[in-house]
Design a protein around this motif. Structure first.
Motif, PDB file in Angstrom:
ATOM      1  N   ASP A 133       5.584   1.710   4.942  1.00 46.31           N
ATOM      2  CA  ASP A 133       6.425   0.743   5.660  1.00 46.31           C
ATOM      3  C   ASP A 133       6.107   0.885   7.143  1.00 46.31           C
ATOM      4  O   ASP A 133       6.523   1.843   7.777  1.00 46.31           O
ATOM      5  CB  ASP A 133       7.898   1.057   5.378  1.00 46.31           C
ATOM      6  N   LEU A 183       8.731  12.328  16.762  1.00 43.52           N
ATOM      7  CA  LEU A 183       9.308  13.210  15.759  1.00 43.52           C
ATOM      8  C   LEU A 183       8.835  12.813  14.368  1.00 43.52           C
ATOM      9  O   LEU A 183       8.752  11.633  14.040  1.00 43.52           O
ATOM     10  CB  LEU A 183      10.832  13.126  15.807  1.00 43.52           C
ATOM     11  N   TYR A 235       9.233   8.954  13.903  1.00 43.76           N
ATOM     12  CA  TYR A 235      10.193   8.338  14.804  1.00 43.76           C
ATOM     13  C   TYR A 235       9.751   8.615  16.237  1.00 43.76           C
ATOM     14  O   TYR A 235       8.979   9.532  16.500  1.00 43.76           O
ATOM     15  CB  TYR A 235      11.602   8.929  14.614  1.00 43.76           C
ATOM     16  N   PHE A 254      12.677   4.221  14.544  1.00 38.80           N
ATOM     17  CA  PHE A 254      11.811   4.364  13.380  1.00 38.80           C
ATOM     18  C   PHE A 254      10.453   3.737  13.673  1.00 38.80           C
ATOM     19  O   PHE A 254      10.370   2.650  14.263  1.00 38.80           O
ATOM     20  CB  PHE A 254      12.455   3.656  12.181  1.00 38.80           C
ATOM     21  N   GLY A 259      12.321  10.234  -0.823  1.00 43.80           N
ATOM     22  CA  GLY A 259      12.265   9.034  -0.005  1.00 43.80           C
ATOM     23  C   GLY A 259      12.868   7.819  -0.646  1.00 43.80           C
ATOM     24  O   GLY A 259      12.539   6.688  -0.310  1.00 43.80           O
ATOM     25  N   THR A 260      13.778   8.025  -1.577  1.00 43.14           N
ATOM     26  CA  THR A 260      14.371   6.883  -2.254  1.00 43.14           C
ATOM     27  C   THR A 260      15.753   6.544  -1.715  1.00 43.14           C
ATOM     28  O   THR A 260      16.508   5.807  -2.322  1.00 43.14           O
ATOM     29  CB  THR A 260      14.502   7.166  -3.765  1.00 43.14           C
ATOM     30  N   GLY A 261      16.083   7.078  -0.541  1.00 45.84           N
ATOM     31  CA  GLY A 261      17.390   6.784   0.024  1.00 45.84           C
ATOM     32  C   GLY A 261      18.462   7.565  -0.696  1.00 45.84           C
ATOM     33  O   GLY A 261      18.282   8.723  -1.025  1.00 45.84           O
ATOM     34  N   ARG A 262      19.602   6.918  -0.997  1.00 44.07           N
ATOM     35  CA  ARG A 262      20.726   7.540  -1.685  1.00 44.07           C
ATOM     36  C   ARG A 262      21.167   8.817  -0.988  1.00 44.07           C
ATOM     37  O   ARG A 262      21.426   9.838  -1.626  1.00 44.07           O
ATOM     38  CB  ARG A 262      20.388   7.826  -3.165  1.00 44.07           C
ATOM     39  N   GLU A 316      19.564  10.854   0.875  1.00 42.64           N
ATOM     40  CA  GLU A 316      18.639  11.984   0.912  1.00 42.64           C
ATOM     41  C   GLU A 316      18.475  12.498   2.334  1.00 42.64           C
ATOM     42  O   GLU A 316      18.312  11.726   3.273  1.00 42.64           O
ATOM     43  CB  GLU A 316      17.281  11.532   0.360  1.00 42.64           C
ATOM     44  N   THR A 317      18.496  13.802   2.478  1.00 43.34           N
ATOM     45  CA  THR A 317      18.384  14.419   3.810  1.00 43.34           C
ATOM     46  C   THR A 317      16.943  14.391   4.282  1.00 43.34           C
ATOM     47  O   THR A 317      16.024  14.734   3.533  1.00 43.34           O
ATOM     48  CB  THR A 317      18.882  15.870   3.765  1.00 43.34           C
ATOM     49  N   GLN A 318      16.750  14.015   5.514  1.00 37.05           N
ATOM     50  CA  GLN A 318      15.434  14.120   6.155  1.00 37.05           C
ATOM     51  C   GLN A 318      15.428  15.376   7.016  1.00 37.05           C
ATOM     52  O   GLN A 318      16.388  15.645   7.738  1.00 37.05           O
ATOM     53  CB  GLN A 318      15.153  12.878   6.990  1.00 37.05           C
ATOM     54  N   LEU A 368      16.634   7.557  18.596  1.00 40.87           N
ATOM     55  CA  LEU A 368      15.373   7.613  17.865  1.00 40.87           C
ATOM     56  C   LEU A 368      15.059   6.239  17.282  1.00 40.87           C
ATOM     57  O   LEU A 368      15.927   5.586  16.708  1.00 40.87           O
ATOM     58  CB  LEU A 368      15.451   8.630  16.723  1.00 40.87           C
ATOM     59  N   ASN A 389      24.035   4.445   3.555  1.00 40.05           N
ATOM     60  CA  ASN A 389      24.150   5.888   3.579  1.00 40.05           C
ATOM     61  C   ASN A 389      24.331   6.249   5.049  1.00 40.05           C
ATOM     62  O   ASN A 389      23.620   5.725   5.909  1.00 40.05           O
ATOM     63  CB  ASN A 389      22.872   6.538   3.041  1.00 40.05           C
ATOM     64  N   TYR A 414       6.855   4.876   7.650  1.00 34.93           N
ATOM     65  CA  TYR A 414       7.385   5.662   6.534  1.00 34.93           C
ATOM     66  C   TYR A 414       6.386   5.626   5.391  1.00 34.93           C
ATOM     67  O   TYR A 414       5.927   4.561   4.997  1.00 34.93           O
ATOM     68  CB  TYR A 414       8.732   5.034   6.153  1.00 34.93           C
ATOM     69  N   ASN A 459      18.836   1.850   0.983  1.00 37.08           N
ATOM     70  CA  ASN A 459      18.177   2.673  -0.024  1.00 37.08           C
ATOM     71  C   ASN A 459      16.661   2.723   0.134  1.00 37.08           C
ATOM     72  O   ASN A 459      15.950   3.124  -0.778  1.00 37.08           O
ATOM     73  CB  ASN A 459      18.577   2.219  -1.421  1.00 37.08           C
ATOM     74  N   TYR A 461      23.523  13.657  12.662  1.00 40.76           N
ATOM     75  CA  TYR A 461      22.563  14.708  12.958  1.00 40.76           C
ATOM     76  C   TYR A 461      22.935  15.329  14.303  1.00 40.76           C
ATOM     77  O   TYR A 461      23.495  14.659  15.170  1.00 40.76           O
ATOM     78  CB  TYR A 461      21.143  14.157  13.032  1.00 40.76           C
ATOM     79  N   TYR A 465       8.175  10.486   7.501  1.00 40.98           N
ATOM     80  CA  TYR A 465       8.612   9.470   8.458  1.00 40.98           C
ATOM     81  C   TYR A 465       8.158   9.871   9.861  1.00 40.98           C
ATOM     82  O   TYR A 465       8.153  11.049  10.209  1.00 40.98           O
ATOM     83  CB  TYR A 465      10.146   9.385   8.489  1.00 40.98           C
ATOM     84  N   SER A 480       6.934  -1.255   9.503  1.00 40.31           N
ATOM     85  CA  SER A 480       7.714  -2.274  10.217  1.00 40.31           C
ATOM     86  C   SER A 480       8.172  -1.839  11.606  1.00 40.31           C
ATOM     87  O   SER A 480       8.518  -2.674  12.433  1.00 40.31           O
ATOM     88  CB  SER A 480       8.930  -2.683   9.383  1.00 40.31           C
TER      89      SER A 480
END
Lengths: 116, 112
Positions: A56, A91, A35, A45, A98-101, A103-105, A43, B32, A48, B96, B36, A33, A58
Motif C-alpha cells: 500500500d 520510523l 512512517y 503513514f 498486518g490484518t488490523g483488528r 494489532e500492535t505495531q 506521524l 481500532n 505498508y 482493518n 502510543y 510499515y 498510498s
C-alpha cells in the motif's frame, strides 16, 4: 528479544542526493510499515507491506520516494533527489500479521534525516 | 478519509494531578484505536488499545481510555500523574487495513 532496528540512526545529506534508509523488522512479523515525522507534526503513514500482497503506497508523498521489501525481512526506503522538506524522522514498524483488528505495531528508533 | 485530532498540544501538570488528553477521530466504519507514548530518548511504544468489547480499556502504568462511539472520541486518562509520565502521547486510529493514522501528539510535562 530483538526489536525493530533501523539504520543509520542519523543521516545528513546535501540537497539533490539520494538516500537509503534500512529497517529490520521483528523476526516472524509479516507486516512492515514506514512512517515519517516532521518537526512539530504527527506521524504520517508512507507505505505498508503485508506478506506477498502488493504494498500500500498510498502515503508516499512523491515519486521520489520508493520502498522495497525482500520477503518478510529487511526493507529499504529510498528517497531520490532529496529536498529540504524531506528532513524528518523516518520510523519503521512491524506487526505480526498486518490484518488490523487492533494489532500492535512495534516501532524502531527511527532514522533522523537532515537535508542541507 | 480518516483523521485524528488531539486537542491539547502541550500540557503541564504537577505531580499527583489528574490527566485527561483529548482525542477525536473521523471515520465512519469499524475502527481500532490506540494511544502510543514516546518517553524521552526511547522508541514509540503502545500504551493501550481498543478494538472491540468493553469501551473502557486499561493500559500500562495506570493509564486508561474510554471509547465513546457517539462522540468519536478516545480520551486518555490517569488519576494521578508522576514525573516519569513526562513524554509525548499520540492517539492513532486504523481500520482493518493495518496502517495507522496519527494525531499531532501531545507533549506532557510533569513538574516534580
Amino acid at each position: 528479544g530483538a526489536g525493530v532496528s533501523q539504520s543509520p540512526s542519523n543521516k545528513v545529506t546535501e540537497k539533490g542526493k539520494d538516500v537509503e534508509l534500512r529497517c529490520d523488522p521483528i523476526s516472524g512479523h509479516t507486516a512492515l510499515y514506514w512512517y515519517r515525522q516532521r518537526l512539530g507534526q504527527g506521524l504520517e503513514f508512507l507505505i505498508y507491506f503485508q506478506g506477498n500482497s502488493a504494498p500500500d503506497k498510498s502515503g508516499l508523498p512523491s515519486d521520489r520516494f520508493s520502498a522495497e521489501r525482500t520477503g518478510e525481512s529487511v526493507s529499504t526506503l529510498t528517497i531520490q533527489r532529496t529536498q529540504q522538506e524531506d528532513s524528518a524522522v523516518y520510523l519503521c514498524a512491524s506487526s505480526l500479521q498486518g490484518t488490523g483488528r487492533g494489532e500492535t505495531q512495534y516501532f524502531g528508533p527511527g532514522t533522523r534525516l537532515l537535508v542541507l | 478519509a480518516q483523521s485524528v485530532s488531539q486537542h491539547n498540544h502541550h500540557v503541564i501538570l504537577s505531580e499527583a494531578a489528574s490527566l485527561e488528553l483529548g482525542c477525536n477521530y473521523s471515520y465512519g466504519g469499524t475502527v481500532n484505536l490506540f494511544w502510543y507514548v514516546q518517553y524521552p530518548g526511547q522508541h514509540l511504544q503502545l500504551l493501550l488499545k481498543y478494538f472491540s468489547g468493553d469501551p473502557l480499556v486499561k493500559g500500562i502504568k495506570g493509564f486508561e481510555a474510554e471509547f465513546i462511539k457517539s462522540k468519536f472520541s478516545f480520551n486518555l486518562r490517569k488519576p494521578s500523574v508522576q514525573w516519569s509520565d513526562t513524554a509525548e502521547y499520540f492517539c492513532a486510529v486504523s481500520s482493518n487495513t493495518g496502517k495507522l493514522i496519527f494525531g499531532q501528539g501531545t507533549t506532557l510535562q510533569v513538574k516534580p
